[in-house]
Design a protein around this motif. Structure first.
Motif, PDB file in Angstrom:
ATOM      1  N   ARG A 129     -16.134   2.824   9.610  1.00  0.00           N
ATOM      2  CA  ARG A 129     -15.255   3.232  10.698  1.00  0.00           C
ATOM      3  C   ARG A 129     -13.903   2.549  10.505  1.00  0.00           C
ATOM      4  NH1 ARG A 129     -16.871   1.475  15.696  1.00  0.00           N
ATOM      5  NH2 ARG A 129     -16.090   3.327  16.732  1.00  0.00           N
ATOM      6  N   HIS A 130     -12.838   3.312  10.711  1.00  0.00           N
ATOM      7  CA  HIS A 130     -11.504   2.831  10.369  1.00  0.00           C
ATOM      8  C   HIS A 130     -10.497   3.265  11.428  1.00  0.00           C
ATOM      9  CE1 HIS A 130     -13.072   1.929   6.334  1.00  0.00           C
ATOM     10  NE2 HIS A 130     -13.737   3.050   6.496  1.00  0.00           N
ATOM     11  N   ALA A 131      -9.528   2.388  11.693  1.00  0.00           N
ATOM     12  CA  ALA A 131      -8.467   2.731  12.642  1.00  0.00           C
ATOM     13  C   ALA A 131      -7.111   2.431  12.025  1.00  0.00           C
ATOM     14  CB  ALA A 131      -8.653   1.942  13.940  1.00  0.00           C
ATOM     15  N   TRP A 132      -6.144   3.274  12.355  1.00  0.00           N
ATOM     16  CA  TRP A 132      -4.772   3.006  11.932  1.00  0.00           C
ATOM     17  C   TRP A 132      -3.818   3.554  12.992  1.00  0.00           C
ATOM     18  CZ3 TRP A 132      -8.067   6.421   9.503  1.00  0.00           C
ATOM     19  CH2 TRP A 132      -7.720   7.787   9.479  1.00  0.00           C
ATOM     20  N   GLU A 133      -2.597   3.038  12.974  1.00  0.00           N
ATOM     21  CA  GLU A 133      -1.564   3.482  13.906  1.00  0.00           C
ATOM     22  C   GLU A 133      -0.535   4.318  13.158  1.00  0.00           C
ATOM     23  OE1 GLU A 133      -1.061  -0.033  17.183  1.00  0.00           O
ATOM     24  OE2 GLU A 133       0.058  -0.243  15.320  1.00  0.00           O
ATOM     25  N   VAL A 134      -0.044   5.368  13.834  1.00  0.00           N
ATOM     26  CA  VAL A 134       1.037   6.186  13.281  1.00  0.00           C
ATOM     27  C   VAL A 134       2.074   6.380  14.370  1.00  0.00           C
ATOM     28  CG1 VAL A 134       1.623   8.309  12.058  1.00  0.00           C
ATOM     29  CG2 VAL A 134      -0.732   7.523  12.074  1.00  0.00           C
ATOM     30  N   TRP A 135       3.343   6.266  14.019  1.00  0.00           N
ATOM     31  CA  TRP A 135       4.363   6.642  14.993  1.00  0.00           C
ATOM     32  C   TRP A 135       5.577   7.228  14.298  1.00  0.00           C
ATOM     33  CZ3 TRP A 135       3.101   1.627  13.794  1.00  0.00           C
ATOM     34  CH2 TRP A 135       4.130   0.750  13.401  1.00  0.00           C
ATOM     35  N   TRP A 136       6.199   8.158  15.006  1.00  0.00           N
ATOM     36  CA  TRP A 136       7.390   8.859  14.527  1.00  0.00           C
ATOM     37  C   TRP A 136       8.613   8.103  15.012  1.00  0.00           C
ATOM     38  CZ3 TRP A 136       4.226  12.410  12.414  1.00  0.00           C
ATOM     39  CH2 TRP A 136       4.792  13.386  11.582  1.00  0.00           C
ATOM     40  N   GLU A 137       9.556   7.818  14.097  1.00  0.00           N
ATOM     41  CA  GLU A 137      10.743   7.066  14.479  1.00  0.00           C
ATOM     42  C   GLU A 137      11.989   7.940  14.485  1.00  0.00           C
ATOM     43  OE1 GLU A 137      11.192   3.180  12.940  1.00  0.00           O
ATOM     44  OE2 GLU A 137       9.118   3.057  12.280  1.00  0.00           O
ATOM     45  N   THR A 251       5.902   5.886  10.436  1.00  0.00           N
ATOM     46  CA  THR A 251       5.293   4.626   9.996  1.00  0.00           C
ATOM     47  C   THR A 251       3.786   4.687  10.208  1.00  0.00           C
ATOM     48  OG1 THR A 251       7.305   3.432  10.587  1.00  0.00           O
ATOM     49  CG2 THR A 251       5.311   2.116  10.308  1.00  0.00           C
ATOM     50  N   LEU A 252       3.040   4.172   9.235  1.00  0.00           N
ATOM     51  CA  LEU A 252       1.581   4.142   9.318  1.00  0.00           C
ATOM     52  C   LEU A 252       1.088   2.735   8.975  1.00  0.00           C
ATOM     53  CD1 LEU A 252      -0.934   6.799   8.027  1.00  0.00           C
ATOM     54  CD2 LEU A 252      -1.322   4.384   7.556  1.00  0.00           C
ATOM     55  N   VAL A 253       0.259   2.163   9.861  1.00  0.00           N
ATOM     56  CA  VAL A 253      -0.261   0.810   9.652  1.00  0.00           C
ATOM     57  C   VAL A 253      -1.775   0.802   9.842  1.00  0.00           C
ATOM     58  CG1 VAL A 253      -0.278  -1.560  10.518  1.00  0.00           C
ATOM     59  CG2 VAL A 253       1.886  -0.311  10.380  1.00  0.00           C
ATOM     60  N   TYR A 254      -2.489   0.398   8.803  1.00  0.00           N
ATOM     61  CA  TYR A 254      -3.961   0.314   8.866  1.00  0.00           C
ATOM     62  C   TYR A 254      -4.376  -0.908   9.674  1.00  0.00           C
ATOM     63  CZ  TYR A 254      -8.809  -0.007   7.276  1.00  0.00           C
ATOM     64  OH  TYR A 254     -10.177  -0.090   7.238  1.00  0.00           O
TER      65      TYR A 254
END
Length: 261
Positions: A129-137, A251-254
């Motif tokens: 199981r894995h989580a990451w964050e993504v946001w548009w700048e 931006t994508l951060v694991y």
């Protein structure tokens, strides 16, 4: 040397503090090997995720901007920050119309007309199981899709389209119209509530991939939005995005394992 350590010699019995100092000069690949030597070495390496070992490795391999800004603010440990970089966007596995910025985590899409451009991360998942964050700048444009893709999914195509979700190799959520996309079809709207708020620039979306349950889910802020896709295939799936707007940045951060246990 190695012989002494292998024979149960003095190498085994160095105090943890000394080992830590030695380890702090090594690169990640070498640390992986060291962790396999014995329980003590493994404990010194993995017992404290903010130890001098991880702190100095982070200082060497992470861009100063990544450490100085709030890009990694939801990754509490230095070991986690190093791991996040290894799971970041791949500079070799993306559209030719995008580049990864010096910080190591942000994709910049060049202003190319009539093109949709995507990127995958360096590492995909076939278990766990894995989580990451993504946001548009930057502006979303007409299509801004986040989700997952196999290695076979295209990362560039003609026109302004929902590239992620355009075939059976990818699954996406278009933040512009809140549609779920797979196999070139709309799989319903998401989140499934009336008048779901539209995505705001800079909002961090948390993506949760569960390869045991074969589901993909999303959170906004700390609100669980629900499961978006079920029945994912048992193949290697990569975090991915696709964008159409010139000079937009994503931006994508694991983050590691989801915190809900």
């Amino acid at each position: 040397g190695g012989g002494a350590a292998a024979a149960g010699g003095p190498g085994w019995r160095l105090p943890g503090r000394v080992l830590e100092l030695v380890f702090s000069y090594l690169e990640l690949r070498e640390l992986r090997s060291c962790a396999l030597v014995c329980k003590l070495w493994h404990r010194v390496l993995h017992g404290d995720e903010n130890s001098e070992v991880w702190r100095s490795l982070a200082a060497r391999c992470l861009a100063e901007e990544a450490l100085r800004t709030d890009i990694l603010c939801n990754v509490p440990t230095y070991k986690g920050k190093v791991r996040a970089l290894h799971h970041a966007f791949s500079t070799n596995d993306c559209s030719r119309n995008v580049y990864i910025k010096k910080n190591g985590f942000t994709l910049h899409r060049n202003p190319i007309a009539q093109s949709t451009d995507g990127a995958r991360t360096k590492i995909g998942f076939s278990e766990g199981r894995h989580a990451w964050e993504v946001w548009w700048e930057g502006p979303l444009g007409t299509v801004a899709v986040i989700g997952i893709a196999t290695k076979r999914a295209a990362m560039q195509c003609q026109g302004y389209v929902a590239l992620l979700g355009s075939d059976d190799q990818s699954w996406g959520w278009n933040l512009v119209d809140n549609n779920l996309l797979h196999n070139g079809e709309v799989n319903g709207s998401f989140p499934q509530c009336n008048n779901a708020p539209k995505y705001q620039i800079g909002e961090r979306i948390r993506v949760i991939l569960d390869m045991e349950d074969k589901t993909l889910a999303f959170e906004r802020g700390y609100e669980f939005l629900g499961v978006a896709f079920r029945g994912l295939p048992k193949v290697c799936l990569y975090p991915a995005v696709s964008a159409v707007y010139g000079n937009t940045e994503v931006t994508l951060v694991y983050l590691g394992k989801p915190l809900d246990g």
